[in-house]
Design a protein around this motif. Structure first.
Motif, PDB file in Angstrom:
ATOM      1  N   GLU A   1       7.572   5.722 -14.022  1.00 18.68           N
ATOM      2  CA  GLU A   1       8.897   5.070 -14.166  1.00 18.68           C
ATOM      3  C   GLU A   1       9.979   5.285 -13.079  1.00 18.68           C
ATOM      4  OE1 GLU A   1      12.187   2.613 -17.344  1.00 18.68           O
ATOM      5  OE2 GLU A   1      10.242   4.206 -18.080  1.00 18.68           O
ATOM      6  N   ASN A   2      10.180   6.713 -13.083  1.00 15.06           N
ATOM      7  CA  ASN A   2      11.149   7.074 -12.028  1.00 15.06           C
ATOM      8  C   ASN A   2      10.811   6.320 -10.765  1.00 15.06           C
ATOM      9  OD1 ASN A   2      13.020   8.029 -14.203  1.00 15.06           O
ATOM     10  ND2 ASN A   2      12.116  10.038 -13.746  1.00 15.06           N
ATOM     11  N   ALA A   3       9.448   6.557 -10.249  1.00 16.36           N
ATOM     12  CA  ALA A   3       9.296   6.275  -8.993  1.00 16.36           C
ATOM     13  C   ALA A   3       9.140   4.787  -8.736  1.00 16.36           C
ATOM     14  CB  ALA A   3       7.555   6.627  -8.776  1.00 16.36           C
ATOM     15  N   ILE A   4       8.729   3.793  -9.899  1.00 13.61           N
ATOM     16  CA  ILE A   4       8.973   2.512  -9.783  1.00 13.61           C
ATOM     17  C   ILE A   4      10.583   2.251  -9.454  1.00 13.61           C
ATOM     18  CG2 ILE A   4       8.857   0.374 -11.164  1.00 13.61           C
ATOM     19  CD1 ILE A   4       5.968   1.680 -10.059  1.00 13.61           C
ATOM     20  N   ARG A   5      11.408   2.893 -10.290  1.00 10.77           N
ATOM     21  CA  ARG A   5      12.832   2.427 -10.093  1.00 10.77           C
ATOM     22  C   ARG A   5      13.238   2.870  -8.543  1.00 10.77           C
ATOM     23  NH1 ARG A   5      15.586   1.046 -14.525  1.00 10.77           N
ATOM     24  NH2 ARG A   5      14.612   1.535 -16.559  1.00 10.77           N
ATOM     25  N   ALA A   6      12.749   3.986  -8.132  1.00 11.74           N
ATOM     26  CA  ALA A   6      12.992   4.479  -6.582  1.00 11.74           C
ATOM     27  C   ALA A   6      12.612   3.436  -5.705  1.00 11.74           C
ATOM     28  CB  ALA A   6      12.544   5.761  -6.519  1.00 11.74           C
ATOM     29  N   GLU A   7      11.580   2.696  -6.073  1.00  8.07           N
ATOM     30  CA  GLU A   7      11.108   1.621  -5.102  1.00  8.07           C
ATOM     31  C   GLU A   7      11.878   0.309  -5.069  1.00  8.07           C
ATOM     32  OE1 GLU A   7       8.931   2.012  -2.938  1.00  8.07           O
ATOM     33  OE2 GLU A   7       8.523   4.149  -3.287  1.00  8.07           O
ATOM     34  N   GLY A   8      12.880   0.267  -6.292  1.00  8.47           N
ATOM     35  CA  GLY A   8      13.765  -0.733  -6.486  1.00  8.47           C
ATOM     36  C   GLY A   8      13.068  -1.880  -7.289  1.00  8.47           C
ATOM     37  N   TYR A   9      12.324  -1.561  -8.109  1.00 13.95           N
ATOM     38  CA  TYR A   9      11.813  -2.393  -9.122  1.00 13.95           C
ATOM     39  C   TYR A   9      12.216  -2.073 -10.497  1.00 13.95           C
ATOM     40  CZ  TYR A   9       8.318  -3.111  -5.373  1.00 13.95           C
ATOM     41  OH  TYR A   9       7.894  -3.175  -4.019  1.00 13.95           O
TER      42      TYR A   9
ATOM     43  N   ALA B   1       0.683  -1.172  -0.103  1.00 13.02           N
ATOM     44  CA  ALA B   1      -0.019  -0.032   0.229  1.00 13.02           C
ATOM     45  C   ALA B   1       0.768   1.314  -0.090  1.00 13.02           C
ATOM     46  CB  ALA B   1      -1.158   0.057   1.215  1.00 13.02           C
ATOM     47  N   ALA B   2       1.969   1.365   0.588  1.00 11.51           N
ATOM     48  CA  ALA B   2       2.855   2.432   0.640  1.00 11.51           C
ATOM     49  C   ALA B   2       3.390   2.753  -0.494  1.00 11.51           C
ATOM     50  CB  ALA B   2       3.727   2.199   1.877  1.00 11.51           C
ATOM     51  N   TRP B   3       3.967   1.641  -1.323  1.00 12.53           N
ATOM     52  CA  TRP B   3       4.638   1.945  -2.622  1.00 12.53           C
ATOM     53  C   TRP B   3       3.632   2.337  -3.738  1.00 12.53           C
ATOM     54  CZ3 TRP B   3       3.856  -0.232  -7.065  1.00 12.53           C
ATOM     55  CH2 TRP B   3       3.874  -1.752  -7.244  1.00 12.53           C
ATOM     56  N   PHE B   4       2.321   1.771  -3.378  1.00 11.40           N
ATOM     57  CA  PHE B   4       1.276   2.086  -4.502  1.00 11.40           C
ATOM     58  C   PHE B   4       0.941   3.454  -4.200  1.00 11.40           C
ATOM     59  CE2 PHE B   4      -1.469  -1.547  -5.124  1.00 11.40           C
ATOM     60  CZ  PHE B   4      -0.686  -2.349  -5.885  1.00 11.40           C
ATOM     61  N   GLY B   5       1.012   4.172  -3.052  1.00  9.76           N
ATOM     62  CA  GLY B   5       0.845   5.562  -2.676  1.00  9.76           C
ATOM     63  C   GLY B   5       1.906   6.393  -3.415  1.00  9.76           C
ATOM     64  N   ARG B   6       3.159   6.054  -3.101  1.00 10.43           N
ATOM     65  CA  ARG B   6       4.362   6.653  -3.548  1.00 10.43           C
ATOM     66  C   ARG B   6       4.416   6.851  -4.995  1.00 10.43           C
ATOM     67  NH1 ARG B   6       6.563   4.282   1.001  1.00 10.43           N
ATOM     68  NH2 ARG B   6       7.509   2.671  -0.523  1.00 10.43           N
ATOM     69  N   ALA B   7       4.052   5.633  -5.628  1.00 13.82           N
ATOM     70  CA  ALA B   7       4.205   5.655  -7.077  1.00 13.82           C
ATOM     71  C   ALA B   7       2.925   5.899  -7.840  1.00 13.82           C
ATOM     72  CB  ALA B   7       4.424   3.986  -7.448  1.00 13.82           C
TER      73      ALA B   7
ATOM     74  N   ARG C   1      -4.438   6.137  -2.383  1.00 15.69           N
ATOM     75  CA  ARG C   1      -4.605   6.254  -1.003  1.00 15.69           C
ATOM     76  C   ARG C   1      -5.174   4.895  -0.425  1.00 15.69           C
ATOM     77  NH1 ARG C   1     -10.069   7.109   0.116  1.00 15.69           N
ATOM     78  NH2 ARG C   1     -11.250   7.952  -1.708  1.00 15.69           N
ATOM     79  N   VAL C   2      -5.019   4.553   1.094  1.00 16.34           N
ATOM     80  CA  VAL C   2      -5.836   3.597   1.664  1.00 16.34           C
ATOM     81  C   VAL C   2      -7.492   4.215   1.776  1.00 16.34           C
ATOM     82  CG1 VAL C   2      -6.241   2.066   3.578  1.00 16.34           C
ATOM     83  CG2 VAL C   2      -3.802   2.737   2.775  1.00 16.34           C
ATOM     84  N   ARG C   3      -8.159   3.637   1.160  1.00 15.88           N
ATOM     85  CA  ARG C   3      -9.558   3.616   1.140  1.00 15.88           C
ATOM     86  C   ARG C   3     -10.272   3.021   2.468  1.00 15.88           C
ATOM     87  NH1 ARG C   3     -12.834   3.513  -4.185  1.00 15.88           N
ATOM     88  NH2 ARG C   3     -14.059   2.012  -3.010  1.00 15.88           N
ATOM     89  N   TRP C   4      -9.615   1.709   2.885  1.00 17.50           N
ATOM     90  CA  TRP C   4     -10.487   1.017   3.844  1.00 17.50           C
ATOM     91  C   TRP C   4      -9.069   0.142   4.407  1.00 17.50           C
ATOM     92  CZ3 TRP C   4     -11.347  -4.114   4.553  1.00 17.50           C
ATOM     93  CH2 TRP C   4     -11.973  -4.727   5.731  1.00 17.50           C
ATOM     94  N   GLU C   5      -9.370  -0.503   5.644  1.00 25.11           N
ATOM     95  CA  GLU C   5      -8.448  -1.447   5.845  1.00 25.11           C
ATOM     96  C   GLU C   5      -8.921  -2.122   7.076  1.00 25.11           C
ATOM     97  OE1 GLU C   5      -4.578  -0.491   7.945  1.00 25.11           O
ATOM     98  OE2 GLU C   5      -5.248   1.296   7.403  1.00 25.11           O
ATOM     99  N   GLY C   6      -8.764  -3.612   7.292  1.00 24.64           N
ATOM    100  CA  GLY C   6      -9.373  -4.358   8.478  1.00 24.64           C
ATOM    101  C   GLY C   6      -9.205  -5.695   8.418  1.00 24.64           C
ATOM    102  N   SER C   7      -9.465  -6.444   9.484  1.00 23.79           N
ATOM    103  CA  SER C   7      -9.172  -7.956   9.290  1.00 23.79           C
ATOM    104  C   SER C   7     -10.497  -8.416   8.365  1.00 23.79           C
ATOM    105  CB  SER C   7      -9.669  -8.420  10.759  1.00 23.79           C
ATOM    106  OG  SER C   7      -8.565  -7.995  11.567  1.00 23.79           O
ATOM    107  N   THR C   8     -10.346  -9.636   7.970  1.00 25.30           N
ATOM    108  CA  THR C   8     -11.158 -10.180   7.197  1.00 25.30           C
ATOM    109  C   THR C   8     -12.311 -10.568   7.939  1.00 25.30           C
ATOM    110  OG1 THR C   8      -9.834 -12.365   7.085  1.00 25.30           O
ATOM    111  CG2 THR C   8      -9.367 -10.946   5.402  1.00 25.30           C
ATOM    112  N   PHE C   9     -13.421 -10.988   7.650  1.00 30.35           N
ATOM    113  CA  PHE C   9     -14.529 -11.412   8.076  1.00 30.35           C
ATOM    114  C   PHE C   9     -14.379 -12.872   8.833  1.00 30.35           C
ATOM    115  CE2 PHE C   9     -14.884 -13.464   3.996  1.00 30.35           C
ATOM    116  CZ  PHE C   9     -15.520 -14.834   4.083  1.00 30.35           C
ATOM    117  N   ASP C  10     -13.564 -13.654   8.230  1.00 31.38           N
ATOM    118  CA  ASP C  10     -13.218 -14.808   8.963  1.00 31.38           C
ATOM    119  C   ASP C  10     -11.993 -14.978   9.979  1.00 31.38           C
ATOM    120  OD1 ASP C  10     -11.149 -14.891   6.835  1.00 31.38           O
ATOM    121  OD2 ASP C  10     -11.865 -16.688   6.137  1.00 31.38           O
ATOM    122  N   GLY C  11     -11.075 -13.632  10.064  1.00 31.03           N
ATOM    123  CA  GLY C  11     -10.107 -13.578  10.750  1.00 31.03           C
ATOM    124  C   GLY C  11      -9.021 -14.217  10.253  1.00 31.03           C
TER     125      GLY C  11
END
Length: 126
Positions: A88-96, A18-24, A28-38
């Motif tokens: 592409e520059n952002a992707i390279r900065a992430e190490g990909y 999620a962090a590198w998706f945000g940077r590249a 943004r994180v729209r929602w997060e949480g445990s799955t319904f079955d844990g």
């Protein structure tokens, strides 16, 4: 007309992805949480009208290499961007490592794999 809202992919570390998706991509994180079955944790990362669900199971196993021949297999995730060079520059900065650059009608693209083995196609249209 139907529209794709989301895709759900398994990852080893939802927060890291999620962090590198945000940077590249500026997502943004729209929602997060445990799955319904844990059995895991999920983060929805994207824009207002679409996202990728990053599912981090408590127990996981490594996948197999894509071969573009196996039915039901995800080959890659395509993401449209406005500025291909900046992303592409952002992707390279992430190490990909971007590869398979192509200029084609109607745009340009490249591919890369992340630490989960997921291949992404990044495309900008003219």
């Amino acid at each position: 007309m139907a529209k794709l809202e989301h895709a759900n992919i398994n990852v080893s570390d939802a927060g890291k992805t999620a962090a590198w998706f945000g940077r590249a991509f500026g997502w943004r994180v729209r929602w997060e949480g445990s799955t319904f079955d844990g059995a895991g944790y999920t983060m929805h990362v994207g824009a207002d009208d679409s996202y990728i669900a990053l599912y981090e199971p408590k127990a996981s196993k490594a996948g197999v290499e894509r071969d573009y021949k196996t039915q039901g297999q995800l080959n890659h995730v395509g993401i449209v961007v406005d500025d291909l060079a900046a992303v592409e520059n952002a992707i390279r900065a992430e190490g990909y490592e971007p590869h398979s650059h192509q200029d084609y009608e109607p745009g340009e693209r490249f591919y890369f794999k992340d630490e989960n083995g997921v291949e992404f196609e990044i495309v900008a249209y003219d």
